[in-house]
Write a protein that holds these residues in place. Sequence first.
Motif, PDB file in Angstrom:
ATOM      1  N   ILE A  76      62.258  59.144  -3.169  1.00  9.76           N
ATOM      2  CA  ILE A  76      62.428  60.519  -3.640  1.00  9.76           C
ATOM      3  C   ILE A  76      63.099  60.474  -5.008  1.00  9.76           C
ATOM      4  CG2 ILE A  76      62.650  61.478  -1.315  1.00  9.76           C
ATOM      5  CD1 ILE A  76      65.680  61.658  -1.816  1.00  9.76           C
ATOM      6  N   SER A  77      63.087  61.589  -5.698  1.00 13.43           N
ATOM      7  CA  SER A  77      63.841  61.720  -6.951  1.00 13.43           C
ATOM      8  C   SER A  77      65.259  62.162  -6.617  1.00 13.43           C
ATOM      9  CB  SER A  77      63.178  62.745  -7.871  1.00 13.43           C
ATOM     10  OG  SER A  77      61.876  62.345  -8.236  1.00 13.43           O
ATOM     11  N   GLY A  78      66.231  61.622  -7.339  1.00  8.67           N
ATOM     12  CA  GLY A  78      67.620  61.987  -7.090  1.00  8.67           C
ATOM     13  C   GLY A  78      68.559  60.991  -7.733  1.00  8.67           C
ATOM     14  N   TYR A  79      69.803  61.002  -7.277  1.00  5.83           N
ATOM     15  CA  TYR A  79      70.829  60.098  -7.799  1.00  5.83           C
ATOM     16  C   TYR A  79      71.032  58.954  -6.808  1.00  5.83           C
ATOM     17  CZ  TYR A  79      71.893  63.503 -11.391  1.00  5.83           C
ATOM     18  OH  TYR A  79      71.792  64.359 -12.471  1.00  5.83           O
ATOM     19  N   VAL A  80      71.003  57.740  -7.324  1.00  4.74           N
ATOM     20  CA  VAL A  80      71.046  56.558  -6.477  1.00  4.74           C
ATOM     21  C   VAL A  80      72.472  56.020  -6.416  1.00  4.74           C
ATOM     22  CG1 VAL A  80      70.464  54.987  -8.381  1.00  4.74           C
ATOM     23  CG2 VAL A  80      69.966  54.312  -6.016  1.00  4.74           C
ATOM     24  N   SER A  81      72.848  55.492  -5.248  1.00  6.49           N
ATOM     25  CA  SER A  81      74.163  54.877  -5.080  1.00  6.49           C
ATOM     26  C   SER A  81      74.175  53.483  -5.701  1.00  6.49           C
ATOM     27  CB  SER A  81      74.491  54.776  -3.588  1.00  6.49           C
ATOM     28  OG  SER A  81      73.642  53.810  -2.964  1.00  6.49           O
ATOM     29  N   ARG A  82      75.323  52.833  -5.645  1.00  9.62           N
ATOM     30  CA  ARG A  82      75.390  51.443  -6.077  1.00  9.62           C
ATOM     31  C   ARG A  82      74.578  50.580  -5.106  1.00  9.62           C
ATOM     32  NH1 ARG A  82      78.715  49.709  -9.770  1.00  9.62           N
ATOM     33  NH2 ARG A  82      78.788  47.648  -8.806  1.00  9.62           N
ATOM     34  N   PRO A  83      73.978  49.490  -5.596  1.00 13.07           N
ATOM     35  CA  PRO A  83      73.197  48.626  -4.689  1.00 13.07           C
ATOM     36  C   PRO A  83      74.077  48.024  -3.610  1.00 13.07           C
ATOM     37  CG  PRO A  83      73.471  47.610  -6.854  1.00 13.07           C
ATOM     38  CD  PRO A  83      73.974  49.002  -6.982  1.00 13.07           C
ATOM     39  N   MET A  84      73.546  47.958  -2.400  1.00 10.22           N
ATOM     40  CA  MET A  84      74.276  47.399  -1.270  1.00 10.22           C
ATOM     41  C   MET A  84      73.815  45.988  -0.946  1.00 10.22           C
ATOM     42  SD  MET A  84      74.185  50.786   1.162  1.00 10.22           S
ATOM     43  CE  MET A  84      74.574  52.409   0.487  1.00 10.22           C
ATOM     44  N   VAL A  85      73.125  45.342  -1.887  1.00 16.23           N
ATOM     45  CA  VAL A  85      72.619  43.985  -1.717  1.00 16.23           C
ATOM     46  C   VAL A  85      72.724  43.292  -3.064  1.00 16.23           C
ATOM     47  CG1 VAL A  85      70.232  44.587  -2.259  1.00 16.23           C
ATOM     48  CG2 VAL A  85      70.690  42.662  -0.725  1.00 16.23           C
ATOM     49  N   ALA A  86      72.755  41.967  -3.041  1.00 15.89           N
ATOM     50  CA  ALA A  86      72.886  41.195  -4.275  1.00 15.89           C
ATOM     51  C   ALA A  86      71.632  40.346  -4.494  1.00 15.89           C
ATOM     52  CB  ALA A  86      74.116  40.280  -4.206  1.00 15.89           C
ATOM     53  N   VAL A  87      71.434  39.962  -5.735  1.00 16.80           N
ATOM     54  CA  VAL A  87      70.328  39.065  -6.071  1.00 16.80           C
ATOM     55  C   VAL A  87      70.506  37.749  -5.306  1.00 16.80           C
ATOM     56  CG1 VAL A  87      69.242  37.740  -7.920  1.00 16.80           C
ATOM     57  CG2 VAL A  87      69.968  40.103  -8.325  1.00 16.80           C
ATOM     58  N   GLY A  88      69.403  37.259  -4.742  1.00 14.06           N
ATOM     59  CA  GLY A  88      69.445  36.015  -3.960  1.00 14.06           C
ATOM     60  C   GLY A  88      69.582  36.242  -2.479  1.00 14.06           C
ATOM     61  N   ALA A  89      69.897  37.469  -2.043  1.00 13.26           N
ATOM     62  CA  ALA A  89      70.036  37.740  -0.616  1.00 13.26           C
ATOM     63  C   ALA A  89      68.669  37.708   0.062  1.00 13.26           C
ATOM     64  CB  ALA A  89      70.691  39.098  -0.399  1.00 13.26           C
ATOM     65  N   PHE A  90      68.640  37.185   1.270  1.00 12.24           N
ATOM     66  CA  PHE A  90      67.396  37.171   2.039  1.00 12.24           C
ATOM     67  C   PHE A  90      67.358  38.410   2.922  1.00 12.24           C
ATOM     68  CE2 PHE A  90      64.906  36.146   5.836  1.00 12.24           C
ATOM     69  CZ  PHE A  90      63.695  35.815   5.233  1.00 12.24           C
ATOM     70  N   LEU A  91      66.254  39.153   2.840  1.00 18.58           N
ATOM     71  CA  LEU A  91      66.106  40.379   3.609  1.00 18.58           C
ATOM     72  C   LEU A  91      65.136  40.155   4.754  1.00 18.58           C
ATOM     73  CD1 LEU A  91      65.749  42.991   0.709  1.00 18.58           C
ATOM     74  CD2 LEU A  91      67.826  42.186   1.842  1.00 18.58           C
ATOM     75  N   GLU A  92      65.499  40.647   5.920  1.00 17.83           N
ATOM     76  CA  GLU A  92      64.607  40.672   7.068  1.00 17.83           C
ATOM     77  C   GLU A  92      64.171  42.115   7.276  1.00 17.83           C
ATOM     78  OE1 GLU A  92      65.766  38.553  10.601  1.00 17.83           O
ATOM     79  OE2 GLU A  92      67.337  37.508   9.484  1.00 17.83           O
ATOM     80  N   ALA A  93      62.870  42.317   7.313  1.00 12.57           N
ATOM     81  CA  ALA A  93      62.353  43.679   7.366  1.00 12.57           C
ATOM     82  C   ALA A  93      62.850  44.444   8.586  1.00 12.57           C
ATOM     83  CB  ALA A  93      60.824  43.656   7.360  1.00 12.57           C
ATOM     84  N   GLU A  94      62.995  43.769   9.723  1.00 15.14           N
ATOM     85  CA  GLU A  94      63.368  44.464  10.945  1.00 15.14           C
ATOM     86  C   GLU A  94      64.872  44.633  11.100  1.00 15.14           C
ATOM     87  OE1 GLU A  94      61.613  42.451  14.214  1.00 15.14           O
ATOM     88  OE2 GLU A  94      59.543  42.852  13.593  1.00 15.14           O
ATOM     89  N   ALA A  95      65.662  43.860  10.371  1.00 18.99           N
ATOM     90  CA  ALA A  95      67.110  43.926  10.565  1.00 18.99           C
ATOM     91  C   ALA A  95      67.883  44.044   9.257  1.00 18.99           C
ATOM     92  CB  ALA A  95      67.589  42.689  11.320  1.00 18.99           C
ATOM     93  N   ALA A  96      67.208  44.315   8.166  1.00 19.67           N
ATOM     94  CA  ALA A  96      67.879  44.379   6.874  1.00 19.67           C
ATOM     95  C   ALA A  96      68.759  45.627   6.793  1.00 19.67           C
ATOM     96  CB  ALA A  96      66.857  44.397   5.746  1.00 19.67           C
TER      97      ALA A  96
END
Length: 302
Positions: A172-192
């Motif tokens: 959506i359009s709006g104001y975004v918060s600070r990122p809650m993840v860092a570069v290099g982090a591994f994301l799991e689609a079902e538990a991220a």
Amino acid sequence: MMQDRNDARRPTRIASRPLAARRVALACAAILAAGVAAAAASAETLRFQGRVEAAERAVLSSRLNGVVAAILFQGGEKVERGQPLIRLDATDAELALAAAEAELAGALALREGAERRAARQEELSERGVASDAQVGSARTERAAARAGVALAQAGRDRAALDLERVVIRAPISGYVSRPMVAVGAFLEAEAAPPLAEIVSLDPAVVAYAAPYADRLAVLEASGAETVEALLAGLRVTLRLPGGRLYPAEATPHAASAEVDPATGAVTVWARFPNPDAILRPGMAVEVVSQAAAAPVDPGRAP
């Protein structure tokens, strides 16, 4: 003698008619004035404590397993719907797409061969050379080849979609918060965990609790038949922290279906234009609600 008495009474009757007319006129004026006063009194100004809410809120998440390769926002800035915000490492998705395209090419080649053989057997059958069993076998092979192409095409489309999802975009359009993840982090689609949150501030929604007893009184005074009609006739303004008046007004668009048993109040919501993002979620404001008076019909009997 009798004639003199009748003559003496006649002027009295004539004089009494203007007096009666004046009394009726004064009574009508008093009734009309009372109606106008009652209508003016029904135009109530009510004040409530309200709180600003986001009109729309979305959580940024990944639908793929992957490693975060880049974060394309800082936090606090305005983003537009579809804007790239996070990019995952695309190596696995690119390899999967290449493999799916190779499978599709193989399936297309098999279908081409099966189509030729089936057409040949059908031609021979018409000439009486091929048996029914041969024609049936060729047709079965052709159907299987066609199904193989459909399956390979679906696999290719899925791989292409996964490659697109490597780039995570604003929903959506709006104001975004600070990122809650860092570069290099591994994301799991079902538990991220959530990657960021986006809130839409224009329009802003203000929620306030209004005693339902007061609502019923205003409903009766305004002449509205339903709560929805009452809300449509209200004008709501805001006083911001520090006493400043917000430069826009609104009409309440919804009210809760239930009365809070602890407070006897219903929650009312009103949308305010907020192009400059002055109203922020969580902000406490004073809500001033003005109910329009019911119109007075001078010809209606009291």
